[in-house]
Scaffold this motif. Structure first.
Motif, PDB file in Angstrom:
ATOM      1  N   CYS A  49      39.506  30.792  49.923  1.00 52.50           N
ATOM      2  CA  CYS A  49      39.299  29.531  49.164  1.00 52.50           C
ATOM      3  C   CYS A  49      38.300  29.309  49.039  1.00 52.50           C
ATOM      4  CB  CYS A  49      41.163  29.043  49.940  1.00 52.50           C
ATOM      5  SG  CYS A  49      42.486  29.954  48.351  1.00 52.50           S
ATOM      6  N   PHE A  71      33.860  40.003  51.175  1.00 56.87           N
ATOM      7  CA  PHE A  71      34.734  39.736  51.879  1.00 56.87           C
ATOM      8  C   PHE A  71      34.829  40.236  52.938  1.00 56.87           C
ATOM      9  CE2 PHE A  71      39.980  40.188  50.563  1.00 56.87           C
ATOM     10  CZ  PHE A  71      40.492  39.387  51.001  1.00 56.87           C
ATOM     11  N   ASP A 108      43.022  33.970  56.540  1.00 59.07           N
ATOM     12  CA  ASP A 108      43.332  35.569  57.190  1.00 59.07           C
ATOM     13  C   ASP A 108      43.583  36.475  56.359  1.00 59.07           C
ATOM     14  OD1 ASP A 108      45.078  33.692  55.615  1.00 59.07           O
ATOM     15  OD2 ASP A 108      46.451  35.716  55.351  1.00 59.07           O
ATOM     16  N   GLY A 109      43.032  36.758  55.337  1.00 66.02           N
ATOM     17  CA  GLY A 109      43.130  38.226  54.757  1.00 66.02           C
ATOM     18  C   GLY A 109      41.416  38.477  54.724  1.00 66.02           C
ATOM     19  N   GLY A 110      40.742  37.628  55.161  1.00 73.11           N
ATOM     20  CA  GLY A 110      39.459  37.703  55.576  1.00 73.11           C
ATOM     21  C   GLY A 110      38.974  38.902  56.849  1.00 73.11           C
ATOM     22  N   TYR A 134      40.534  30.274  59.414  1.00 72.88           N
ATOM     23  CA  TYR A 134      41.773  29.457  59.333  1.00 72.88           C
ATOM     24  C   TYR A 134      42.889  30.140  58.358  1.00 72.88           C
ATOM     25  CZ  TYR A 134      39.541  30.090  54.468  1.00 72.88           C
ATOM     26  OH  TYR A 134      39.216  30.327  53.151  1.00 72.88           O
ATOM     27  N   ASN A 136      46.155  30.895  56.664  1.00 73.36           N
ATOM     28  CA  ASN A 136      46.488  30.160  55.396  1.00 73.36           C
ATOM     29  C   ASN A 136      47.567  31.115  55.405  1.00 73.36           C
ATOM     30  OD1 ASN A 136      45.778  31.432  53.728  1.00 73.36           O
ATOM     31  ND2 ASN A 136      44.332  30.048  53.108  1.00 73.36           N
ATOM     32  N   GLY A 138      48.525  34.074  54.224  1.00 76.82           N
ATOM     33  CA  GLY A 138      48.059  34.831  52.976  1.00 76.82           C
ATOM     34  C   GLY A 138      47.155  35.071  52.019  1.00 76.82           C
ATOM     35  N   TYR A 139      47.284  35.658  51.368  1.00 78.93           N
ATOM     36  CA  TYR A 139      46.088  35.709  50.671  1.00 78.93           C
ATOM     37  C   TYR A 139      46.016  34.877  49.086  1.00 78.93           C
ATOM     38  CZ  TYR A 139      45.424  40.597  51.683  1.00 78.93           C
ATOM     39  OH  TYR A 139      45.175  41.405  53.171  1.00 78.93           O
ATOM     40  N   MET A 140      45.672  33.461  49.684  1.00 72.98           N
ATOM     41  CA  MET A 140      46.122  32.172  48.763  1.00 72.98           C
ATOM     42  C   MET A 140      44.571  32.385  47.499  1.00 72.98           C
ATOM     43  SD  MET A 140      48.136  31.633  50.410  1.00 72.98           S
ATOM     44  CE  MET A 140      49.390  31.606  51.473  1.00 72.98           C
ATOM     45  N   ASN A 141      43.688  32.866  48.054  1.00 74.60           N
ATOM     46  CA  ASN A 141      42.727  32.774  46.469  1.00 74.60           C
ATOM     47  C   ASN A 141      42.656  33.190  45.429  1.00 74.60           C
ATOM     48  OD1 ASN A 141      40.024  31.825  44.981  1.00 74.60           O
ATOM     49  ND2 ASN A 141      39.538  33.524  45.882  1.00 74.60           N
ATOM     50  N   THR A 142      43.959  34.261  45.403  1.00 76.26           N
ATOM     51  CA  THR A 142      44.600  35.249  45.058  1.00 76.26           C
ATOM     52  C   THR A 142      45.647  35.098  44.265  1.00 76.26           C
ATOM     53  OG1 THR A 142      44.043  36.743  46.674  1.00 76.26           O
ATOM     54  CG2 THR A 142      42.335  36.953  45.103  1.00 76.26           C
TER      55      THR A 142
END
Ligand SMILES: Cc1ncc(C[n+]2csc(CCOP(=O)(O)OP(=O)(O)O)c2C)c(N)n1
Lengths: 314, 387
Positions: A49, A71, A108-110, A134, A136, A138-142
């Motif tokens: 994100c 990523f 957090d995913g990255g 940072y 959040n 979960g994988y928010m961008n996706t």
């Protein structure tokens, strides 16, 4: 220590006008951390994100040198930049007086998942850089898929609340301890709700020789399903429920920075504002809720004890 | 200039020592390992001023050199096979960001089955990744091509990364006499690297790797293609400059007894040497055999190839890799080169040498024999394959 008024007047390294969702705290986290140094800074950012909303070509919100590679490699990438800095200084192409700090940002995913190897190796090699996750959860961008930072019981798109499986069943990965196991000089967990604490930690991280690490909670308006004005409040509740203890690991020594003690709130106070946990407060899911509460209590007590003992875990 | 006994890997490492890049990041993999080990010794003995990053994977090797190159440093890595496959994602990122990274690749088969020996499946899988690709017949070319690569990559109107290939073990581990430039000559040929845009040296802050959607992405890709086109504009002047120092020629496609040839074989890397030996033998018997060795595979020199091949009766194309279910990589380029000619020669594709299987002179003779007889087909033919 800089107060909010000083902060507002500072020449910012990450400029407004980016395209994050209303109320998203991720750019605030980034801007706050970067404001903690007056040195030059170069940023590397994992796909996610923060990267997407700040660099939609032909615009960029970054008023400092910035690289997004892919990523999983924000740490490896910044390690290359930092090494280039040392090499170019050695050969005289960069002035000896120039002092540059290197910061990598990842979600957090990255960080916990696909980028963990790259992070681990960069920490082990000892580059002078600060890695900021940072988180959040979960994988928010996706679109809100599960990550290994997603807490027990959360409803995510890849582990939804179903008839036979009620969201995520596994505990969060303990990234702080994984990072600390690399025996880096400084790691800290922080929250936007506790501003002076966050800034102090950013200042420490950004003046550390060798690797430093910051883990900052970043409540996601869209996927946590919270009101756009709730991100900071949710951060506060995360701290007050002891879900997100504020602590540092400095040269191996734990230091708990805040203990709500008698004012500690039950975890439900943190969950009840979030659409992703709606189901968890239903009586039929009490077992799962109890598991989450027990885990939160246990983790907090552990950190507290470790800070009381005061010996280095290295 | 000085003659040294070097392996192909040693020749690459020697060129790296003379180029003295600011940053190298690499991860060991057979048969690339001796390049990195030799170079690491140069670093630890203070023979270069390079900062070496001993990364934990090839993905991080490429990621770190992307960081270093975007920072404004001259940066290199080296790899083979599955190492290249692991870095594939970022191999594309490097060219997309227009970073002049150079990378020796010692060709080795891709898994599975795991195999440490030579074929070209690794670099052929990266032929569309936006890198310049130079293939090397022997240790000398592995050395010389490093210098061509550095100059091509860093040319301000090209700014593309380059892979410099050599055959695993066959070249990388065989000792040959290699003519090496004096350090000073090498250094002045390479010159200094002063990028217009970089993270650390630009006055204004630069954003690398921004998100581009349907409104800009296409134009950016087109610019990469135009940069590839610019290789044609600048290749010869760079090659001529190197020729003046070495006395050796660097044609895009090197003809060997092609002028009056009836049959020409086309090949990459070390197979060219074996084919040359057979050509010599056949020529003694009065047979008009020839070879065309391709040095530059990306961008592909279609018109040069066409000029060399257009008058022959038949052409045999030697591929050391598959494109499963389609024409092999080199074969398809040769067919494209000849397409539209009024009297195009007949073309036969041969697949050989996968996973390090030896290419025997007898096999090459057999191929020549068939082609002299005009026996060609659309079927894939194999050399050295049982059953
Ligand atoms: C190799 C690779 N796999 C998957 C993706 C797709 N992808 C892009 S961003 C993203 C999620 C990012 O999540 P996180 O790191 O937590 O950051 P956030 O978007 O939540 O800020 C994914 C899965 C990708 N870009 N690259």
């Amino acid at each position: 220590m800089m107060n909010l008024f000083d902060f507002a007047k500072k020449a910012h390294k990450l400029l407004p006008g980016h395209r994050s969702c209303a109320g998203c705290p991720a750019p605030i986290v980034a801007r706050a951390i970067l404001s903690a140094t007056d040195d030059e800074v170069v940023v590397s950012n994992a796909t996610g994100c923060l990267e997407v909303v700040t660099t939609i070509y032909p615009q960029s919100s970054w008023n400092i040198p910035f690289i997004h590679n892919t990523f999983e490699n924000a740490a490896a990438t910044i390690s290359g930049v930092e090494t280039a800095y040392r090499s170019l200084k050695k050969s005289g192409r960069i002035n000896q007086n120039r002092k540059i700090r290197f910061v990598a940002f990842g979600g957090d995913g990255g960080t916990y998942d696909i980028g963990l190897q790259s992070l681990s190796a960069a920490l082990e090699r000892g580059h002078t850089f600060t890695y900021v996750c940072y988180d959040n959860e979960g994988y928010m961008n996706t679109g809100g898929q599960r990550s290994s930072a997603t807490p027990i019981g959360a409803n995510t798109t890849t582990d939804p609340v179903g008839e036979v499986r009620v969201g995520k069943q596994e505990s969060r990965k303990d990234l702080m301890k994984i990072v600390a196991a690399h025996h880096i000089p400084y790691a800290a967990q922080a929250s936007l709700s506790n501003w002076p604490d966050l800034l102090k930690k950013a200042q420490k991280a950004l003046s550390t020789e060798g690797p430093s690490f910051l883990l900052v909670l970043s409540p996601c308006v869209a996927v946590w399903k919270i009101k756009p004005d709730m991100a900071v409040e949710l951060s506060r509740l995360a701290v007050d429920t002891c879900f997100w203890p504020l602590y540092e690991i400095e040269d191996g020594k734990f230091r708990l920075n805040f203990d709500p003690a008698g004012n500690k709130l039950p975890i439900a106070e943190f969950l009840k504002h979030q659409g992703r946990y709606k189901h968890l407060l239903e009586p039929k899911n009490k077992k799962l809720l109890d598991r989450l509460q027990a885990e939160v209590d246990h983790e907090f007590e552990k950190i507290k004890k470790l800070s009381e003992i005061g010996i280095s875990v290295f | 200039m000085q003659k040294k006994a070097l392996t192909g890997a040693g020749a690459s490492a020697e060129a790296m020592r003379q180029i003295n890049p600011d940053v190298v990041a690499a991860y060991p993999i057979t048969p690339q390992t001796p390049i990195m080990e030799t170079f690491a010794k140069f670093v630890n003995d203070g023979k270069v001023s390079t900062e070496l990053i001993r990364v934990e994977s090839e993905h991080s090797a490429m990621s770190a050199v992307i960081g270093a190159s975007s920072a404004g440093a001259r940066a290199m890595t080296a790899t083979s096979s599955v190492g290249l496959a692991l870095m594939f994602e970022v191999v594309n990122a490097a060219s997309g960001m227009r970073l002049p990274i150079t990378m020796p690749v010692v060709n080795r088969a891709l898994s599975s089955p795991i195999n440490i020996h030579c074929d070209h499946s690794d670099t052929m899988a990266c032929r569309d990744a936006g890198w310049i690709q130079l293939y090397s017949e022997n240790a000398q070319e592995a050395y010389d091509n490093m210098f061509l690569a550095q100059k091509l990559s860093e040319h301000p109107e090209i700014l593309l990364p380059t892979m410099i290939m050599q055959d695993g073990f066959i070249t990388s581990h065989s000792v040959e006499p290699v003519e090496v430039l004096d350090d000073e000559t090498a250094k002045s040929f390479i010159g200094s690297y002063n990028p217009e845009h970089s993270l650390l040296l630009s006055k204004k802050p630069v954003t690398f790797g921004a998100l581009q959607l349907f409104d800009y992405f296409f134009e950016t890709k087109r610019q990469q293609e135009l940069a590839m086109d610019n290789v044609w504009r600048f290749y010869y002047s760079i090659a001529d400059e190197l020729t003046q120092l070495t006395g050796r020629q660097y044609p895009l496609a090197e003809p060997y007894h092609t002028e009056d040839a009836e049959v020409i074989l086309v090949a990459l890397n070390s197979a060219a040497s074996t084919i040359k030996a057979v050509v010599n033998k056949l020529r003694k018997q009065g047979k008009k055999a020839g070879l065309l060795k391709i040095r530059l595979f990306r961008p592909f020199p279609y018109s040069e190839v066409s000029q060399h091949l257009q008058k022959v009766k038949s052409v045999g194309v030697f591929d050391r890799s598959y494109s499963f279910g389609a024409n092999s990589p080199l074969l398809s380029e040769i067919i494209s080169s000849l397409f539209g000619l009024e009297q195009a020669p007949k073309v036969q594709g041969y697949i050989f040498g996968l996973g390090g299987r030896d290419l025997l002179e007898a096999d090459i003779e057999k191929a020549f024999e068939e082609l002299f007889q005009g026996k060609t087909s659309f079927e894939k033919k194999y050399l050295g394959l049982r059953g």
